[in-house]
Design a protein around this motif. Structure first.
Motif, PDB file in Angstrom:
ATOM      1  N   VAL A   6       0.866  -1.184   0.000  1.00 56.92           N
ATOM      2  CA  VAL A   6       0.000   0.000   0.000  1.00 56.92           C
ATOM      3  C   VAL A   6       0.900   1.230   0.000  1.00 56.92           C
ATOM      4  O   VAL A   6       1.770   1.374   0.860  1.00 56.92           O
ATOM      5  N   ILE A   7       0.702   2.093  -0.994  1.00 59.25           N
ATOM      6  CA  ILE A   7       1.506   3.313  -1.149  1.00 59.25           C
ATOM      7  C   ILE A   7       0.559   4.513  -1.171  1.00 59.25           C
ATOM      8  O   ILE A   7      -0.414   4.528  -1.924  1.00 59.25           O
ATOM      9  N   LYS A   8       0.866   5.500  -0.346  1.00 64.68           N
ATOM     10  CA  LYS A   8       0.063   6.732  -0.316  1.00 64.68           C
ATOM     11  C   LYS A   8       0.692   7.730  -1.279  1.00 64.68           C
ATOM     12  O   LYS A   8       1.881   8.028  -1.190  1.00 64.68           O
ATOM     13  N   VAL A   9      -0.114   8.254  -2.193  1.00 63.76           N
ATOM     14  CA  VAL A   9       0.357   9.163  -3.236  1.00 63.76           C
ATOM     15  C   VAL A   9      -0.524  10.402  -3.233  1.00 63.76           C
ATOM     16  O   VAL A   9      -1.724  10.318  -2.991  1.00 63.76           O
ATOM     17  N   LYS A  40      -9.301   8.286  -1.948  1.00 64.03           N
ATOM     18  CA  LYS A  40      -8.659   7.574  -3.064  1.00 64.03           C
ATOM     19  C   LYS A  40      -7.202   8.013  -3.258  1.00 64.03           C
ATOM     20  O   LYS A  40      -6.727   8.171  -4.369  1.00 64.03           O
ATOM     21  N   SER A  41      -6.504   8.219  -2.145  1.00 63.59           N
ATOM     22  CA  SER A  41      -5.115   8.660  -2.252  1.00 63.59           C
ATOM     23  C   SER A  41      -4.126   7.525  -1.997  1.00 63.59           C
ATOM     24  O   SER A  41      -2.922   7.754  -2.005  1.00 63.59           O
ATOM     25  N   GLU A  42      -4.621   6.312  -1.787  1.00 61.51           N
ATOM     26  CA  GLU A  42      -3.743   5.169  -1.571  1.00 61.51           C
ATOM     27  C   GLU A  42      -3.909   4.168  -2.708  1.00 61.51           C
ATOM     28  O   GLU A  42      -5.016   3.940  -3.185  1.00 61.51           O
ATOM     29  N   ILE A  43      -2.804   3.582  -3.121  1.00 60.28           N
ATOM     30  CA  ILE A  43      -2.841   2.571  -4.156  1.00 60.28           C
ATOM     31  C   ILE A  43      -2.477   1.238  -3.516  1.00 60.28           C
ATOM     32  O   ILE A  43      -1.424   1.111  -2.892  1.00 60.28           O
ATOM     33  N   GLU A  44      -3.357   0.246  -3.665  1.00 63.24           N
ATOM     34  CA  GLU A  44      -3.103  -1.097  -3.152  1.00 63.24           C
ATOM     35  C   GLU A  44      -2.640  -1.956  -4.319  1.00 63.24           C
ATOM     36  O   GLU A  44      -3.360  -2.120  -5.305  1.00 63.24           O
ATOM     37  N   ALA A  66       5.205  10.257  -2.532  1.00 62.68           N
ATOM     38  CA  ALA A  66       4.760   8.880  -2.365  1.00 62.68           C
ATOM     39  C   ALA A  66       5.331   8.353  -1.061  1.00 62.68           C
ATOM     40  O   ALA A  66       6.496   8.561  -0.753  1.00 62.68           O
ATOM     41  N   GLU A  67       4.487   7.708  -0.293  1.00 59.04           N
ATOM     42  CA  GLU A  67       4.891   7.181   1.009  1.00 59.04           C
ATOM     43  C   GLU A  67       4.493   5.715   1.079  1.00 59.04           C
ATOM     44  O   GLU A  67       3.335   5.361   0.847  1.00 59.04           O
ATOM     45  N   LEU A  68       5.447   4.859   1.387  1.00 61.94           N
ATOM     46  CA  LEU A  68       5.192   3.433   1.516  1.00 61.94           C
ATOM     47  C   LEU A  68       4.497   3.197   2.852  1.00 61.94           C
ATOM     48  O   LEU A  68       5.074   3.412   3.913  1.00 61.94           O
ATOM     49  N   VAL A  69       3.233   2.777   2.804  1.00 65.23           N
ATOM     50  CA  VAL A  69       2.440   2.621   4.019  1.00 65.23           C
ATOM     51  C   VAL A  69       2.616   1.237   4.620  1.00 65.23           C
ATOM     52  O   VAL A  69       2.908   1.099   5.800  1.00 65.23           O
ATOM     53  N   SER A  70       2.456   0.177   3.808  1.00 64.54           N
ATOM     54  CA  SER A  70       2.593  -1.177   4.339  1.00 64.54           C
ATOM     55  C   SER A  70       3.008  -2.151   3.260  1.00 64.54           C
ATOM     56  O   SER A  70       2.708  -1.967   2.080  1.00 64.54           O
TER      57      SER A  70
END
Length: 132
Positions: A6-9, A40-44, A66-70
């Motif tokens: 999961v990446i937050k963009v 809708k700011s996270e891409i799974e 871009a931030e790596l969430v998990s």
């Protein structure tokens, strides 16, 4: 093994959404990508053999944030329970006694090295040295 990343963009319009998804889907090892989150700011991303750091870096280059969430294994919601084995009593390990390291005060910060005959204050100085 499949993994889920999961990446937050930072995405604020439809064009940003499609641009980010294009970048992700074009990476090797990616099987599927979907937008998640309230805004809708996270891409799974789900895939096999993909590099999560490389994905985040490529998104950061194009999208400016871009931030790596998990990062974790891709679980389809089903949890497989392993059969529990009978509990074995744990064997007591013998205690290892460790001698404490004691530093005594050395004069001038130079430790003494003991020989049977003489006590030297410097390991490189010896009265038996013949090199001059």
């Amino acid at each position: 093994m499949k993994q889920k990343v999961v990446i937050k963009v930072s995405m604020h319009c439809q064009k940003c959404h499609s641009k980010a998804l294009k970048i992700v889907v074009g990476s090797p090892g990616v099987e599927s990508a979907a937008l998640k989150g309230a805004d809708k700011s996270e891409i799974e991303i789900i895939g096999d053999g993909m590099d999560a750091v490389e994905l985040a870096t490529s998104l950061k280059k194009k999208m400016k944030y871009a931030e790596l969430v998990s990062v974790g294994p891709a679980g389809g919601g089903e949890k497989k329970e392993k059969p529990k084995e009978a509990e074995k009593p744990k064997e007591a390990k013998p205690e290892v006694q460790v001698q404490p390291l004691v530093w005594s005060g050395y004069p001038g910060g130079v430790p003494y090295y003991y020989d049977n005959r003489v006590v030297y204050a410097d390991p490189y100085y010896s009265p038996n040295c013949f090199i001059m």
